[in-house]
Design an enzyme around this catalytic site. Structure first.
Site, mmCIF file in Angstrom:
data_model
loop_
_atom_site.group_PDB
_atom_site.id
_atom_site.type_symbol
_atom_site.label_atom_id
_atom_site.label_comp_id
_atom_site.label_asym_id
_atom_site.label_seq_id
_atom_site.Cartn_x
_atom_site.Cartn_y
_atom_site.Cartn_z
ATOM 1 N N ARG A 50 -1.982 76.613 18.751
ATOM 2 C CA ARG A 50 -0.509 76.645 18.840
ATOM 3 C C ARG A 50 0.103 77.041 17.495
ATOM 4 O O ARG A 50 1.085 77.772 17.443
ATOM 5 C CB ARG A 50 0.009 75.287 19.325
ATOM 6 C CG ARG A 50 1.461 75.340 19.769
ATOM 7 C CD ARG A 50 1.888 74.085 20.491
ATOM 8 N NE ARG A 50 1.773 72.904 19.639
ATOM 9 C CZ ARG A 50 1.959 71.662 20.059
ATOM 10 N NH1 ARG A 50 2.262 71.425 21.328
ATOM 11 N NH2 ARG A 50 1.841 70.643 19.236
ATOM 12 N N LYS A 88 6.463 75.842 17.487
ATOM 13 C CA LYS A 88 6.830 74.645 16.723
ATOM 14 C C LYS A 88 7.344 75.090 15.350
ATOM 15 O O LYS A 88 6.639 75.007 14.344
ATOM 16 C CB LYS A 88 5.613 73.722 16.625
ATOM 17 C CG LYS A 88 5.993 72.259 16.637
ATOM 18 C CD LYS A 88 4.812 71.401 17.027
ATOM 19 C CE LYS A 88 4.986 69.965 16.624
ATOM 20 N NZ LYS A 88 6.194 69.304 17.096
ATOM 21 N N GLU A 108 13.525 69.954 27.809
ATOM 22 C CA GLU A 108 12.742 68.892 27.178
ATOM 23 C C GLU A 108 13.652 68.061 26.287
ATOM 24 O O GLU A 108 14.869 68.222 26.320
ATOM 25 C CB GLU A 108 11.558 69.473 26.410
ATOM 26 C CG GLU A 108 11.935 70.411 25.288
ATOM 27 C CD GLU A 108 10.717 70.926 24.506
ATOM 28 O OE1 GLU A 108 9.697 70.235 24.430
ATOM 29 O OE2 GLU A 108 10.829 72.024 23.951
HETATM 30 N N1 PLP Z 1 8.196 69.137 22.637
HETATM 31 C C1 PLP Z 1 8.628 69.142 21.382
HETATM 32 C C2 PLP Z 1 9.936 69.757 21.076
HETATM 33 C C3 PLP Z 1 7.838 68.561 20.365
HETATM 34 O O1 PLP Z 1 8.251 68.537 19.104
HETATM 35 C C4 PLP Z 1 6.613 67.971 20.718
HETATM 36 C C5 PLP Z 1 5.761 67.376 19.691
HETATM 37 O O2 PLP Z 1 4.844 67.947 19.198
HETATM 38 C C6 PLP Z 1 6.215 67.994 22.052
HETATM 39 C C7 PLP Z 1 7.031 68.583 22.994
HETATM 40 C C8 PLP Z 1 4.924 67.393 22.462
HETATM 41 O O3 PLP Z 1 3.846 68.212 22.129
HETATM 42 P P1 PLP Z 1 2.416 67.588 21.861
HETATM 43 O O4 PLP Z 1 2.056 66.837 23.079
HETATM 44 O O5 PLP Z 1 1.552 68.775 21.667
HETATM 45 O O6 PLP Z 1 2.534 66.730 20.673
HETATM 46 C C1 COI Z 2 4.848 65.259 17.540
HETATM 47 O O1 COI Z 2 4.845 64.595 18.559
HETATM 48 O O2 COI Z 2 3.822 65.449 16.869
HETATM 49 C C2 COI Z 2 6.063 65.885 17.040
HETATM 50 O O3 COI Z 2 5.961 66.780 16.250
HETATM 51 C C3 COI Z 2 7.361 65.402 17.492
HETATM 52 C C4 COI Z 2 8.250 65.030 16.363
HETATM 53 C C5 COI Z 2 9.579 64.781 16.939
HETATM 54 C C6 COI Z 2 7.771 63.849 15.586
#
Ligand code: PLP
Ligand code: COI
Length: 341
Positions: free
Chosen positions: A82, A184, A220
């Protein structure tokens, strides 16, 4: 290995400086070999691209102590992939995915004393990030970059832990169609700061963002994807090109199907349907699965039957299975767990 003297069970989601961090610099078209360092400070030009034009991307993943005392990391290869996608979209050089995983291992190993013990509810949060560091004044990408990873022990993202939260439908948008919502990039989070401060001032824990184009579909929150459970126990999660492809959500879809025998659907979810769901949760590395009890929408409230006291029964099963896999109580699918020796 002696652990640091930290009140693990009462940690919130905050920053604690740990012993070592990883840094690799990109210059003249190549990454250097990278190293662990002690200095937590970064010195850069006042005109660094990251400061002027926000050319920065990041990741988030966790290291866990398992029931049998091993230290493991959950699916770091997907964070590497990612970050590479984020870099391509932001005109940044890709940090090689195998080197990303190796750097994660190095940082965890160097900060073993900060990995919270099993059973405390805390974990070691890892924050890989990359930014443009050379001076840039005309609008263009940087030519020099740093890739770094630091670690910090954390507790639950939302104060109440597993207690259901209340969120509001935001009047602000997070990501434009064809924009950067699916990567991200720090800029997406800068966009959300006013919205989250506003939500907190009004007494809500988080925002639900709708699609910016039509404001009819669920996207989201500021830091997590949505999972819904239908009244007949089907798992539904929004599909959109402008949300982050959450690794937790993708993993939960596998857990739901393969471990719990539930039907899963990734599709567009209209806000109008939300009132008919039985359960709602936020999923992400930081959020794990945080249950949503109530959604406030401009004077109307949607109260899920699961209530404000406990996670709904299906959310709970998903939570227990996923955290069971992460903490070594339940056998993981092949390749999901990386053991740090
Ligand atoms: N959506 C957003 C905007 C995020 O910042 C995060 C955190 O990383 C997620 C979703 C969840 O992603 P993940 O499950 O890969 O941490
Ligand atoms: C994560 O879950 O790792 C994120 O980056 C989300 C953030 C809002 C702490």
């Amino acid at each position: 290995m002696d652990k640091k003297n930290i009140d693990w069970s009462n940690l919130g989601f905050g920053y604690i400086k740990t012993d070592k961090r990883y840094v690799s610099a990109y210059k003249n078209g190549a990454w250097d070999e990278g190293q662990l360092i002690e200095d937590d400070m970064i010195t850069m030009s006042e005109c660094a691209c990251v400061l002027q034009y926000s050319q920065t991307i990041f990741e988030g993943l966790k290291a866990y102590t398992t029931q049998d005392g091993k230290i493991v990391v959950f699916r770091p290869d997907l964070n590497a992939e990612r970050l590479a996608n984020s870099a391509r979209r932001m005109e940044m050089p890709v940090f090689p995915e195998d080197r990303f995983v190796d750097a994660v291992e190095q940082v965890v190993r160097a900060n073993k004393a900060f990995v919270p013990p099993y059973g405390t509810g805390a974990t070691l949060y890892l924050r890989p990030y990359m930014f443009g560091i050379n001076p840039v004044i005309g609008v263009k990408p940087a030519e020099e970059f740093q890739f770094r990873i630091f670690a910090t022990p954390v507790g639950p993202y939302f104060k109440g832990g597993a207690k259901p939260i209340t969120i509001k439908v935001s009047d602000f948008d997070r990501a434009a169609p064809h924009g950067t919502g699916n990567i991200k990039a720090g800029l997406n989070y800068a966009m959300s700061l006013h919205a989250i401060v506003t939500a907190h001032k009004e007494g809500f824990d988080e925002n639900m963002y709708l699609d910016a184009g039509s404001r009819t579909k669920v996207e989201e929150t500021g830091g997590a994807n949505f999972l819904f459970v239908t009244k007949d126990n089907k798992i539904v999660t929004p599909k959109s090109d402008s949300i982050l492809p959450s690794i937790t959500r993708r993993s939960l879809m596998v857990v739901a199907k393969e471990y719990l025998g539930l039907e899963v659907e990734e599709r567009e979810v209209y806000f109008d349907e939300v009132k008919d769901f039985a359960e709602c949760g936020l999923c992400g590395t930081a959020a794990v699965i945080s249950p949503v009890g109530k959604i406030y929408d401009h004077g109307n409230e949607i109260c899920f039957p699961s209530g404000m006291e406990e996670m709904g029964p299906v959310t709970k099963k998903l939570y227990d299975t996923l955290t069971g896999i992460q903490m070594g109580r339940i056998e993981a699918p092949k390749g999901w767990i990386k053991v740090i020796d």
